[in-house]
Design a protein around this motif. Structure first.
Motif, PDB file in Angstrom:
ATOM      1  N   LYS A 215       0.806  -1.233   0.000  1.00  0.00           N
ATOM      2  CA  LYS A 215       0.000   0.000   0.000  1.00  0.00           C
ATOM      3  C   LYS A 215       0.831   1.271   0.000  1.00  0.00           C
ATOM      4  N   SER A 216       2.004   1.216   0.611  1.00  0.00           N
ATOM      5  CA  SER A 216       2.774   2.450   0.804  1.00  0.00           C
ATOM      6  C   SER A 216       3.622   2.808  -0.400  1.00  0.00           C
ATOM      7  N   GLU A 217       3.543   4.079  -0.759  1.00  0.00           N
ATOM      8  CA  GLU A 217       4.502   4.676  -1.681  1.00  0.00           C
ATOM      9  C   GLU A 217       5.463   5.498  -0.816  1.00  0.00           C
ATOM     10  N   PHE A 218       6.668   5.704  -1.315  1.00  0.00           N
ATOM     11  CA  PHE A 218       7.669   6.411  -0.518  1.00  0.00           C
ATOM     12  C   PHE A 218       8.428   7.430  -1.350  1.00  0.00           C
ATOM     13  N   VAL A 219       8.893   8.474  -0.674  1.00  0.00           N
ATOM     14  CA  VAL A 219       9.962   9.306  -1.214  1.00  0.00           C
ATOM     15  C   VAL A 219      11.089   9.287  -0.190  1.00  0.00           C
ATOM     16  N   LEU A 220      12.291   8.930  -0.636  1.00  0.00           N
ATOM     17  CA  LEU A 220      13.465   8.864   0.231  1.00  0.00           C
ATOM     18  C   LEU A 220      14.382  10.038  -0.096  1.00  0.00           C
ATOM     19  N   ILE A 221      14.779  10.758   0.937  1.00  0.00           N
ATOM     20  CA  ILE A 221      15.705  11.885   0.767  1.00  0.00           C
ATOM     21  C   ILE A 221      16.794  11.753   1.821  1.00  0.00           C
ATOM     22  N   ASN A 222      18.032  11.681   1.381  1.00  0.00           N
ATOM     23  CA  ASN A 222      19.128  11.595   2.342  1.00  0.00           C
ATOM     24  C   ASN A 222      19.560  13.016   2.720  1.00  0.00           C
ATOM     25  N   LEU A 223      19.188  13.444   3.932  1.00  0.00           N
ATOM     26  CA  LEU A 223      19.373  14.847   4.316  1.00  0.00           C
ATOM     27  C   LEU A 223      20.818  15.194   4.651  1.00  0.00           C
ATOM     28  N   ALA A 224      21.565  14.238   5.175  1.00  0.00           N
ATOM     29  CA  ALA A 224      22.974  14.455   5.500  1.00  0.00           C
ATOM     30  C   ALA A 224      23.734  13.182   5.188  1.00  0.00           C
ATOM     31  N   GLY A 225      24.994  13.313   4.818  1.00  0.00           N
ATOM     32  CA  GLY A 225      25.804  12.136   4.514  1.00  0.00           C
ATOM     33  C   GLY A 225      25.334  11.458   3.248  1.00  0.00           C
ATOM     34  N   SER A 226      25.446  10.153   3.220  1.00  0.00           N
ATOM     35  CA  SER A 226      25.072   9.424   2.009  1.00  0.00           C
ATOM     36  C   SER A 226      24.609   8.004   2.338  1.00  0.00           C
ATOM     37  N   CYS A 227      23.871   7.446   1.424  1.00  0.00           N
ATOM     38  CA  CYS A 227      23.516   6.027   1.496  1.00  0.00           C
ATOM     39  C   CYS A 227      23.171   5.551   0.093  1.00  0.00           C
ATOM     40  N   LYS A 228      23.055   4.251  -0.057  1.00  0.00           N
ATOM     41  CA  LYS A 228      22.691   3.683  -1.353  1.00  0.00           C
ATOM     42  C   LYS A 228      21.346   2.970  -1.233  1.00  0.00           C
ATOM     43  N   ILE A 229      20.613   2.991  -2.323  1.00  0.00           N
ATOM     44  CA  ILE A 229      19.329   2.291  -2.381  1.00  0.00           C
ATOM     45  C   ILE A 229      19.388   1.351  -3.582  1.00  0.00           C
ATOM     46  N   LYS A 230      19.189   0.083  -3.335  1.00  0.00           N
ATOM     47  CA  LYS A 230      19.044  -0.867  -4.437  1.00  0.00           C
ATOM     48  C   LYS A 230      17.555  -1.083  -4.649  1.00  0.00           C
ATOM     49  N   ILE A 231      17.142  -0.785  -5.867  1.00  0.00           N
ATOM     50  CA  ILE A 231      15.718  -0.797  -6.185  1.00  0.00           C
ATOM     51  C   ILE A 231      15.438  -1.912  -7.184  1.00  0.00           C
ATOM     52  N   ASP A 232      14.366  -2.644  -6.956  1.00  0.00           N
ATOM     53  CA  ASP A 232      13.922  -3.674  -7.898  1.00  0.00           C
ATOM     54  C   ASP A 232      12.404  -3.547  -8.027  1.00  0.00           C
ATOM     55  N   ASP A 233      11.946  -3.150  -9.217  1.00  0.00           N
ATOM     56  CA  ASP A 233      10.489  -2.978  -9.376  1.00  0.00           C
ATOM     57  C   ASP A 233       9.858  -4.191 -10.066  1.00  0.00           C
ATOM     58  N   GLY A 234      10.598  -5.284 -10.085  1.00  0.00           N
ATOM     59  CA  GLY A 234      10.077  -6.504 -10.700  1.00  0.00           C
ATOM     60  C   GLY A 234      10.639  -6.686 -12.092  1.00  0.00           C
ATOM     61  N   VAL A 235      10.943  -5.559 -12.769  1.00  0.00           N
ATOM     62  CA  VAL A 235      11.478  -5.601 -14.129  1.00  0.00           C
ATOM     63  C   VAL A 235      12.871  -4.972 -14.152  1.00  0.00           C
TER      64      VAL A 235
ATOM     65  N   TYR B 179      21.547   0.646   2.122  1.00  0.00           N
ATOM     66  CA  TYR B 179      22.816   0.175   2.688  1.00  0.00           C
ATOM     67  C   TYR B 179      23.922   1.207   2.444  1.00  0.00           C
ATOM     68  N   ASP B 180      25.115   0.875   2.885  1.00  0.00           N
ATOM     69  CA  ASP B 180      26.268   1.787   2.748  1.00  0.00           C
ATOM     70  C   ASP B 180      25.981   3.167   3.336  1.00  0.00           C
ATOM     71  N   PHE B 181      25.359   3.177   4.499  1.00  0.00           N
ATOM     72  CA  PHE B 181      25.054   4.451   5.161  1.00  0.00           C
ATOM     73  C   PHE B 181      26.352   5.050   5.709  1.00  0.00           C
ATOM     74  N   SER B 182      26.605   6.310   5.429  1.00  0.00           N
ATOM     75  CA  SER B 182      27.727   6.981   6.088  1.00  0.00           C
ATOM     76  C   SER B 182      27.329   7.206   7.553  1.00  0.00           C
ATOM     77  N   GLU B 183      28.326   7.409   8.385  1.00  0.00           N
ATOM     78  CA  GLU B 183      28.072   7.552   9.819  1.00  0.00           C
ATOM     79  C   GLU B 183      27.095   8.689  10.109  1.00  0.00           C
ATOM     80  N   ASP B 184      27.177   9.741   9.260  1.00  0.00           N
ATOM     81  CA  ASP B 184      26.346  10.935   9.492  1.00  0.00           C
ATOM     82  C   ASP B 184      25.059  10.927   8.668  1.00  0.00           C
ATOM     83  N   SER B 185      24.745   9.784   8.055  1.00  0.00           N
ATOM     84  CA  SER B 185      23.561   9.742   7.187  1.00  0.00           C
ATOM     85  C   SER B 185      22.269   9.938   7.980  1.00  0.00           C
TER      86      SER B 185
END
Ligand code: TYD
Length: 133
Positions: free
Chosen positions: A54-74, A99-105
């Motif tokens: 049910k949930s849709e999301f918007v992800l915003i990394n406000l400080a530092g960095s991180c990675k998002i691996k996305i798979d929408d089925g295709v 994953y790969d969150f920086s310490e300050d993420s």
């Protein structure tokens, strides 16, 4: 069609600094019902690892960095979030690993839906099977 989209928000800064506005149904493609944020993430931690019915999301990394691996089925993609004026929209039924969150993420997450543990698909094989129907 991809079930995710990179978003770039205008920086309304002046010589005092930056300001970014996120507003439901304007630069966020839903009415914002919930927000949560993830910070102080330990090394080698992978969060998420689920899809939501049910949930849709918007992800915003406000400080530092991180990675998002996305798979929408295709489509599968790895996105680095490291700017407070960039984000990624994820539709329903998109598998994500953070994953790969920086310490300050500080990873801000906005959603169109209130929390409901029943809407989670936590089994990747089941997710893939369902998406390939
Ligand atoms: P979890 O599902 O592990 O978060 P992530 O998707 O980032 O890996 O959630 C951690 C805990 O927080 C778990 O006990 C459920 C709770 N929680 C809520 O109560 N409301 C929420 O909106 C979210 C995302 C989690």
């Amino acid at each position: 069609m991809k079930k995710y989209k990179l978003l770039s928000f205008p920086q309304l800064g002046d010589d005092r600094g930056h300001l970014v506005v996120v507003e439901g149904m304007k630069n966020i493609p839903f009415e914002i019902k919930r927000m949560f944020y993830i910070y102080g993430t330990k090394e080698n931690v992978i969060r998420g690892q689920h899809a939501n019915r049910k949930s849709e999301f918007v992800l915003i990394n406000l400080a530092g960095s991180c990675k998002i691996k996305i798979d929408d089925g295709v489509n599968e993609e790895i996105i680095t979030l490291n700017k407070p004026h960039e984000g990624v929209y994820l539709d329903k039924m998109v598998w994500k690993d953070m994953y790969d969150f920086s310490e300050d993420s500080i990873l801000l997450v906005l959603s169109n839906h209130s929390y409901d543990s029943e809407e989670y698909v936590r089994n990747y094989t089941k997710f893939k099977k369902e998406m390939n129907k």
